[in-house]
Design a protein around this motif. Structure first.
Motif, mmCIF file in Angstrom:
data_model
loop_
_atom_site.group_PDB
_atom_site.id
_atom_site.type_symbol
_atom_site.label_atom_id
_atom_site.label_comp_id
_atom_site.label_asym_id
_atom_site.label_seq_id
_atom_site.Cartn_x
_atom_site.Cartn_y
_atom_site.Cartn_z
ATOM 1 N N PHE A 215 -5.730 7.208 5.256
ATOM 2 C CA PHE A 215 -4.946 6.064 4.819
ATOM 3 C C PHE A 215 -5.363 4.775 5.513
ATOM 4 O O PHE A 215 -5.579 3.747 4.877
ATOM 5 C CB PHE A 215 -3.460 6.329 5.077
ATOM 6 N N GLN A 216 -5.499 4.858 6.787
ATOM 7 C CA GLN A 216 -5.872 3.658 7.555
ATOM 8 C C GLN A 216 -7.172 3.059 7.033
ATOM 9 O O GLN A 216 -7.281 1.856 6.811
ATOM 10 C CB GLN A 216 -6.077 4.036 9.021
ATOM 11 N N VAL B 67 1.180 5.559 -1.032
ATOM 12 C CA VAL B 67 0.505 6.786 -1.419
ATOM 13 C C VAL B 67 1.376 7.463 -2.459
ATOM 14 O O VAL B 67 2.594 7.472 -2.343
ATOM 15 C CB VAL B 67 0.308 7.710 -0.208
ATOM 16 N N GLU C 128 2.880 3.265 9.088
ATOM 17 C CA GLU C 128 1.821 3.975 8.398
ATOM 18 C C GLU C 128 2.142 5.466 8.370
ATOM 19 O O GLU C 128 2.774 5.987 9.269
ATOM 20 C CB GLU C 128 0.505 3.791 9.140
ATOM 21 N N LYS D 166 0.858 -1.181 0.000
ATOM 22 C CA LYS D 166 0.000 0.000 0.000
ATOM 23 C C LYS D 166 0.891 1.226 0.000
ATOM 24 O O LYS D 166 1.714 1.381 0.898
ATOM 25 C CB LYS D 166 -0.870 0.009 1.245
ATOM 26 N N ILE E 62 -6.266 11.563 1.147
ATOM 27 C CA ILE E 62 -5.565 10.294 1.000
ATOM 28 C C ILE E 62 -4.702 10.028 2.224
ATOM 29 O O ILE E 62 -4.699 8.929 2.790
ATOM 30 C CB ILE E 62 -4.674 10.316 -0.260
ATOM 31 N N MET E 63 -4.003 11.068 2.627
ATOM 32 C CA MET E 63 -3.076 10.871 3.729
ATOM 33 C C MET E 63 -3.803 10.536 5.018
ATOM 34 O O MET E 63 -3.438 9.628 5.749
ATOM 35 C CB MET E 63 -2.234 12.151 3.941
ATOM 36 N N TYR F 44 -4.092 6.640 -3.365
ATOM 37 C CA TYR F 44 -3.757 5.524 -2.503
ATOM 38 C C TYR F 44 -3.668 4.324 -3.434
ATOM 39 O O TYR F 44 -4.600 4.036 -4.182
ATOM 40 C CB TYR F 44 -4.852 5.300 -1.461
ATOM 41 N N SER G 119 -6.898 1.790 3.531
ATOM 42 C CA SER G 119 -6.139 0.559 3.499
ATOM 43 C C SER G 119 -6.975 -0.611 3.993
ATOM 44 O O SER G 119 -6.968 -1.688 3.395
ATOM 45 C CB SER G 119 -4.880 0.753 4.338
#
Lengths: 856, 450
Positions: A168-169, A123, A541, A121, A164-165, A134, A172
């Motif tokens: 992320f979790q 970015v 992460e 994964k 996106i940042m 992502y 993902s």
């Protein structure tokens, strides 16, 4: 070829400086990240110059024939992508591919190994395009592909970098779900393909064998033809052996996935053993076969001893690679992702906070909340399967009976089909058959193919060594299991001479897809993830911009790990399964009980569409918001709206009586937002009934639309109305009258002011929701206050009652409003004690009060 | 007819008054504000028997016996075995080694008698091939035997062994039995009451008829004990006889139904229609001093020491009253074929000479006519100094068929069973709310969330 990348930096505010916290400030979990202030920024101006109108999901493949290519987008609408160059972007996202494509002959083993790699994964940003993504890489197995693997990636592309940042979790974990589904389907498909291939090979071998015998007879043992045939035969044996081994590997997947030591080895020696070089392809091998279309009743085919050209063959589509059912499930999951992350980051945050807070309010959230999150209670982890329940049919599709055994065994069972020699015992040969040259060749190729990648920057990264520690424990156990099961089948298997062939290698090639460590973002492994739970976010992460949301994020980590950890997953699937089943049953029950009768005579109606009630469908927040509009109209139109709402809130069943179905349904639609404990499927509302209702119906339904008819059935309906008049309130929408107990107080006049300035339905809905939440809070307080329920001393029961009434008076409630709070409190108690499932045994509370007739 | 739904409240008033008695929706004295509907039977439910503080059994025409938990409403057991409707059910308490254990005896039209264990659900004993189906059961705890009454009277011991039986009686058979002092049994057979004596000589029991009391002119429907010295019987034509339990002499003979006074035409039409069934004494219950008799659709309270009717409601229900209960504090309950249970309270009249209020005689004719109240309907009653009124405290409406019987668990609950195959448990809502609160706090404590 690839433009200069953007470095999307982790921005994290320093924690140095002020440690002062404002006592009045909101708790951290409530805070929404502030819009970053730049000079004259307007948060609503479109700052990015992206060429696409809204976020979308892109699926791309690194095709071994044509290179990176986009496969599809979600939503599948060309307008979404606009002028955005999907091809170019595919190239970019696929070029950060990783080591996934390793397969082939690792040193120290003489047969090809499948490498069960983790998804990666990353970015990725491209400020020139205004696109941030992502990117979720995964590999699927394809027998015809080089190295047996086909690299794919799913990318969530947005113009908002912060989205996106910071998500992320969540991205993902959601994409992992989708990836799990597609990989699961792919493993099944791959195993099927292998089985077919094995049949082919065995058939071919027997043909070759005959030919060889014939040649020996004709030409003697040492003729060139005979030797050639013998070689061919030997190759065949070898490839059969290898395929069997592949099948064994794929069927024992879940244990291998994480616990295989080889996997760890591979990690470290990746560069050396990246499969075989291209020249193997051109060799004289029998492996690469032209596959024809295969159906379930499969007749083995003769495999030609020449390999097809790599670029001649048609590669399987994604749908073919995994079972089409799984394919559709995946798409569905991706659609869900797209919907979840649609819109502004701020609103996503708000809804996430909303959900997280709601999940903490399981005691009361059932009363008025539309979200069905509390339904998840059953699943141990915070599994957020909203509509991607299709994961469940995994078990259904295979036709296997449902079992509570782990996922692992399900898969295994599926592949150990009788009559198919699917497994072999542990190999006894040990000759290494990877040569130094080939590995070196691979090495150089790797370097070559990645020379251009330097320009791409991927974010994150992990050193594989940190992940190795936990793999050993499960390995042995799993090996035993698979051996044991293979012994059962051993008797079926054809006695294949298991000698190692020395000469030729299996033509596998994965060199074009080789990954490098530095580009890999490894998904944290479950063990690690759980360990890391303590210290907020897993350190690999990307960190959020602010530390405040750690509480929320921690919530999501178990979710992810639950998915990743296969034994757990098996269990959770079956749990889900039963949960879904019971839901289905519930639906059926409802339909049985009411729907069949209620729609019998309702077929003539015109505007069914007015009402959101279709049985079996989950009521959405959107429908509720729409209902806000109807509610607003109702309040403006009917002066006795407050009384009607009072009835609903105090648990007195409200019957809406009318000739015209459309009108009745409209009124039901306007009022159902006020029904406490509405239920996921609106079980407590019966929008249209044309048969007399029973006592038990009153217990079940709190809002009933009833047909007034002149027929005999109609008169018996009126009779039941008359008989149970003390338990119900009747809103006659033909005569515009309401017969119900009186209401005195100010609470509902705030809730339903017919002179309200609110114009929009959704605004009004939120207003209502706010008021009801307040009410719920009071009811919660009332329910869980010790001193008003527990007798101070055993002898004084009476004082409890007076303490209760005093408490409600102090809250500022009139007698009628107290009834509302008491009713909500009873619901909370029953829900708390019995859980949400036992509504059947709920008792029916009422009180004896005089009704009055209100007219317009 | 139901124009009130379309029209105003005025219309509603008239319609409701056509019912015998209308209490309205405001019932402050009615504490049953919570109900639970119990489904399980497939036919009319006729019998309810209490097993202990928590459990009761229900039985009816479907041959099923169901054991319920009154607090939770759970069906604990389904006792299956009878192939036809159940005609009698009673509880049977066995004391073994200091433990009291309650079992159930059931009789069915399939001519079987069964003993059930309500803890395990086992059919402990079963007797089939009886000569006639049993209509009533009587347990004599003192002698540890029990009796079954059908066309003949049989005496059984604890192990379901037939001890003795009488000769075949008339086709009518025994409809009710009663235990009298000194091992005598009173059995109602059509118009007669037969007194049997149980002779215990060693282990043998012999039963013999001692006396036939043939003072009733019609079929006896009801036979009850008043106290140790008296019992009462009621017949189809409204005769109420109070008997001495020891020497079986008549202590009082009362013809409960008296001549109708002249009322205006409209009322007469209505009342004459009900006349034929009105006299029959369907059910009686007593608290030792008073007897409440269900006569037709009316209720009569008879004071035994004063030998007079002290309070009555000629039309207490819309239809025949099927079961009554007299509680200690002057309250009584009745249930009827009209599907309702009504709760009454004996109250002293404000002034004996004052004509009854319109509420009191609300059943007479149309609403709002005060003229007819000037002549009291019962010439006999005003003479009685202790005349009291029977005030309606509340009613329970839920069943859609006749309420066959009810069973009171004191303040805990009231269970009703009905022709509509349902059982309803009525509870005090306030008390239940309190109990639920306690349960909540208990669970909080268990979960360590407190």
């Amino acid at each position: 070829m690839i433009g200069s990348p953007d470095v999307v930096a982790f921005t994290k505010e320093d924690d140095f400086g002020d440690s002062f916290s404002d006592p009045l400030s909101l708790p951290e979990e409530f805070s929404v990240p502030l819009f970053t202030h730049t000079a004259n920024a307007n948060p609503w101006t479109k700052t990015s110059f992206a060429k696409f109108s809204k976020d979308f999901i892109l699926i791309s493949e690194f095709s071994e024939q044509v290179g990176p290519q986009p496969l599809l987008t979600i939503p599948n609408d060309p307008k979404v992508c606009g002028t955005f160059d999907l091809n170019y972007f595919s190239l970019r996202i696929m070029s950060v591919d990783y080591q996934a494509s390793f397969a082939g002959h690792p040193p120290g083993s003489n047969y090809p190994k499948l490498n069960f790699v983790e998804d990666s994964k990353v970015v990725l940003g491209d400020s020139k395009e205004g696109a941030f993504a992502y990117v979720h890489h995964l590999t699927l197995y394809d027998l015809e592909a080089r190295g047996f693997v086909r690299p794919f990636c799913m990318a969530y592309i947005s113009a908002d970098e912060r989205k996106i940042m910071q998500q992320f979790q969540e991205l993902s974990s959601e994409f992992s779900k989708a990836s799990e589904i597609v990989k699961l389907g792919n493993r099944k498909a791959f195993a099927n393909e292998l089985e077919k291939k094995l049949k082919d090979l065995e058939y071919t071998r027997s043909v070759l064998h005959k030919e060889a015998e014939l040649q020996k007879m004709n030409n003697g043992c040492y003729s060139t033809q005979a030797i050639e045939k013998a070689n061919e035969l030997a190759n065949m044996e070898k490839s059969i052996y290898e395929h069997k081994d592949l099948l064994r590997q794929i069927t024992s997947y879940p244990s291998r996935k994480r616990r295989d030591m080889d996997f760890v080895e591979c990690e470290t020696e990746k560069q050396a053993d990246t499969s075989v070089s291209d020249d193997a392809l051109n060799g004289n091998h029998s492996e690469v076969a032209e596959k024809t279309d295969r159906k379930s009743s499969y007749t083995p085919q003769l495999i030609k001893a020449k390999s097809a050209k790599c670029f001649d063959k048609r590669l399987k589509t994604l749908e073919e690679l995994c079972d089409s059912n799984f394919y559709h499930q995946t798409l569905e999951q991706l659609n869900v992702i797209e919907m979840t992350f649609r819109g502004d980051l701020c609103s996503i945050y708000t809804s996430q906070i909303d959900r997280a807070l709601l999940s903490k309010q399981r005691v009361t959230s059932f009363l008025f909340e539309a979200e069905c999150d509390w339904e998840d209670e059953g699943t141990s982890k915070n599994f957020n399967f909203t509509s991607n329940i299709p994961t469940v049919p995994v078990l259904h599709l295979s036709g296997e009976p449902l079992s509570l055994e782990s996922y692992t065994t399900c898969i295994d069972l599926d592949h150990i089909k009788p009559g198919v020699e699917s497994m072999e015992g542990p190999p006894e040969s040990s000759t290494s058959d990877i040569t130094q040259e080939t590995s070196e060749a691979a090495d150089t190729e790797t370097k070559g193919s990645f020379s251009s990648d330097k320009s791409i920057e991927a974010l994150g990264g992990v050193s594989p060594s940190s992940l190795q520690a936990n793999y050993f424990d499960g390995l042995e156990r799993k090996c035993k299991v698979s051996i044991a099961s293979s012994f059962e089948n051993a008797s079926h298997s054809v006695a294949v001479p298991r000698r190692s062939s020395d000469g030729n290698l299996v033509p596998m090639d994965a060199s074009c897809c080789i990954g490098q460590d530095s580009f890999v973002f490894e998904e944290p492994l479950p063990e690690l993830a759980q360990e890391c739970c303590g210290d907020t976010v897993v350190n690999q992460e990307p960190l959020s911009l602010f530390q405040g949301d750690t509480a929320l994020q921690v919530n999501y980590i178990p979710e992810e790990s639950a998915l990743a950890e296969s034994p757990n997953m098996g269990l959770t699937f079956s749990e889900l399964n039963t949960c879904v089943l019971s839901e289905d049953v519930a639906k059926i029950n409802i339909e049985d009980a009411s729907d069949s009768t209620s729609y019998m005579s309702a077929s003539t109606s015109s505007d069914r569409a007015v009402s959101p009630f279709t049985y079996g469908s989950v009521l959405t927040l959107k429908q509720k918001k729409k209902a806000g509009h109807s509610a607003l109209r109702f309040i403006r139109q009917y002066p006795f709206a407050q009384q009607a709402i009072f009835c609903l809130l105090s648990g007195r069943t409200l019957v809406i009586l009318g000739v015209d179905e459309g009108m009745v349904r409209k009124l039901v639609n306007a009022l159902f937002v006020f029904v406490p404990n509405l239920g996921k499927y609106c079980e407590t509302v019966q929008p249209w009934l044309s048969t007399p209702f029973q006592l038990t119906d009153l217990q079940r339904w709190k809002l009933i639309g009833l047909q007034r008819a002149a027929s005999p059935a109609g008169s018996s309906i009126l009779h039941s109305l008359n008989r149970y008049s003390r338990y119900i309130s009747i809103l006659d929408c033909d005569n515009k009258t309401l017969r119900c107990p009186p209401y005195r107080g100010t609470l509902i006049s705030h809730l339903a002011d017919h002179r309200t300035q609110i114009k929009r339905g959704s605004t009004y809905f939120l207003h209502v929701q706010g008021m009801l939440t307040q009410l719920t809070a009071k009811a919660f307080l009332y329910t869980f206050c010790h001193h008003i329920h527990l007798p101070m001393d055993i002898n004084e029961q009476g004082s409890v009652k007076s303490r209760r009434t005093n408490f409600l008076l102090q809250l500022g409630y009139t007698v009628e409003e107290s009834k509302i709070v008491q009713y909500l409190s009873e619901l909370i108690k029953q829900h708390y004690v019995q859980g949400s499932s036992k509504w059947v045994k709920q008792s029916f509370c009422f009180n004896y009060t005089t009704s009055f007739l209100y007219k317009i | 007819m139901l124009r009130w739904i379309l029209g105003g409240r005025e219309a509603l008033g008239t319609v409701e008054k056509s019912a015998a008695l209308f209490i309205g929706e405001e019932q402050p004295k009615n504490c049953f504000t919570e109900m639970q509907v119990l489904k399980g039977h497939f036919d009319i439910v006729r019998f309810l028997v209490q097993i202990d503080d928590l459990r009761f059994a229900s039985a009816g025409d479907d041959g099923l016996v169901l054991v319920w938990n009154v607090e939770t409403g759970d069906c604990l057991l389904e006792l299956r075995g009878h192939t036809q409707q159940i005609t009698a059910m009673t509880s049977y308490t066995i004391i073994r080694g200091g433990n009291t254990h309650t079992a159930l005896i059931t009789a069915s039209s399939d001519r079987t008698l069964s003993l059930w264990d309500p803890d395990s659900g086992n059919r402990v004993q079963n007797i089939s091939d009886l000569q006639s189906s049993v209509k009533c059961l009587l347990v004599l705890d003192r002698l540890d035997v029990w009796l079954s009454g059908g066309n003949e009277l049989c005496v059984w011991n604890r192990d379901f062994e037939l001890q003795c039986k009488t000769v075949h009686h008339s086709d009518e058979g025994i409809s009710a039995m009663l235990e009298l002092p000194k091992n005598f049994i009173a059995a109602a057979m059509d118009k007669e009451i037969v007194i049997f004596k149980l002779n215990l000589s060693g282990s043998d029991i012999v039963v013999m008829a001692m006396r036939h009391l043939a003072d009733h002119r019609d079929t006896i429907h009801s036979l009850i004990n008043i106290n140790d010295g008296l019992f009462a019987s009621g017949s189809h034509i409204g005769e109420l006889i109070v008997w001495d339990s020891v020497d079986w002499t008549i202590q009082a003979y009362e013809q409960i139904v008296w001549e109708e006074p002249a009322v205006d035409n409209q009322s007469e039409v209505k009342l004459t229609q009900q006349k034929p069934i009105e006299k029959s004494i369907q059910h009686m219950s007593s608290d030792g001093e008073f007897i409440v008799a269900a006569v037709g659709s009316g209720l009569y309270v008879y004071n035994v020491p004063m030998k007079s009717v002290v309070a009555y409601r000629k039309i207490a229900h819309d239809s025949n009253v099927l079961h009554t209960m007299l509680q200690k504090d002057g309250r009584l309950m009745s249930c009827s074929e009209d599907g309702s249970v009504r709760m009454w309270e004996l109250q002293d009249l404000p002034l004996p000479a004052e004509p009854a209020s319109s509420g009191f005689f609300g059943m007479f004719g149309t609403f709002g006519r005060s003229s007819k109240h000037s002549c009291p309907p019962v010439p006999k009653l005003p003479e009685v100094p202790g005349l009291r009124s029977l005030e309606l405290n509340g009613d329970l409406i839920g069943h859609s068929g006749a309420v066959q019987m009810f069973l009171s668990f004191k303040e805990k609950a009231l269970v009703t069973c009905s022709t509509d195959h349902l059982l309803i448990v009525w509870k005090d809502g306030e008390m239940q709310s309190q109990l639920r609160s306690l349960a909540v706090f208990q669970k909080l404590e268990e979960n360590q969330e407190l």
